[in-house]
Enzyme design. Structure first.
Site, PDB file in Angstrom:
ATOM      1  CD  GLN A  78      79.737 -57.750  66.458  1.00 19.34           C
ATOM      2  OE1 GLN A  78      79.770 -57.965  65.290  1.00 19.34           O
ATOM      3  NE2 GLN A  78      79.486 -58.335  67.563  1.00 19.34           N
ATOM      4  CG  PHE A  79      82.920 -52.387  71.175  1.00 18.46           C
ATOM      5  CD1 PHE A  79      83.053 -52.623  72.375  1.00 18.46           C
ATOM      6  CD2 PHE A  79      81.678 -51.991  70.737  1.00 18.46           C
ATOM      7  CE1 PHE A  79      82.159 -52.707  73.576  1.00 18.46           C
ATOM      8  CE2 PHE A  79      80.523 -51.757  71.643  1.00 18.46           C
ATOM      9  CZ  PHE A  79      80.862 -52.040  73.080  1.00 18.46           C
ATOM     10  CB  THR A  80      81.151 -56.927  71.278  1.00 19.13           C
ATOM     11  OG1 THR A  80      80.842 -57.197  70.106  1.00 19.13           O
ATOM     12  CG2 THR A  80      80.433 -55.725  71.931  1.00 19.13           C
TER      13      THR A  80
END
Length: 148
Positions: A78-80
């Protein structure tokens, strides 16, 4: 490397309506890889996940690890998690690693975790739907840059 760690009764991830990973009794880990992360960050996070004592013992005290309870881990990229929303209203993701950096570190985490517990995963870069039944609720934040 940042991780949101949730103690779960069950968790699963689907892509395009197809279940690609599911666990019962364990940890659901949302993992973000930053541009400055190295193998040492991946090793730090995986060691923490394997040894984190957040499962109840016979006295109801969170004193057992996922290994000790025979649990599993659902690991979802999850890059966010590397989003920076301090300025304005739209987060900046410049601290999130590009796939050519992030994928090998994500895969290193998977392999290290698999040496200790059963692991299910999401699909890197895919539009995923994650379902979580948080147990407690019990949620921990880990950041490898704050741990060394």
């Amino acid at each position: 490397m940042r991780a949101v760690v949730q103690r779960v009764k069950r968790a699963g991830v689907t892509v395009d309506g197809e279940s690609i990973g599911a666990i019962c009794n364990g940890l659901c880990v949302l993992l973000g890889v930053s541009v400055s992360d190295t193998e040492a960050d991946a090793d730090y996070i995986t060691d923490k996940l394997i040894g984190l004592r957040i499962f109840d013992d016979e006295n109801g005290v969170p004193n057992r690890s996922v290994v000790e309870i025979g649990g599993s881990i659902l690991l979802v990229s999850q890059f966010t998690l590397l989003g920076d929303a301090r300025k304005g209203r739209r987060p900046s993701y410049i601290e999130a690693a590009r796939p050519e950096t992030a994928i090998p570190l994500y895969e290193r985490c998977i392999e290290r975790l698999k040496a200790a517990v059963p692991v299910e995963t999401g699909r890197f870069g895919a539009d995923m739907q994650v379902s979580i039944v948080n147990d407690g609720p019990f949620t921990i934040l880990l950041d490898s840059k704050k741990g060394f």
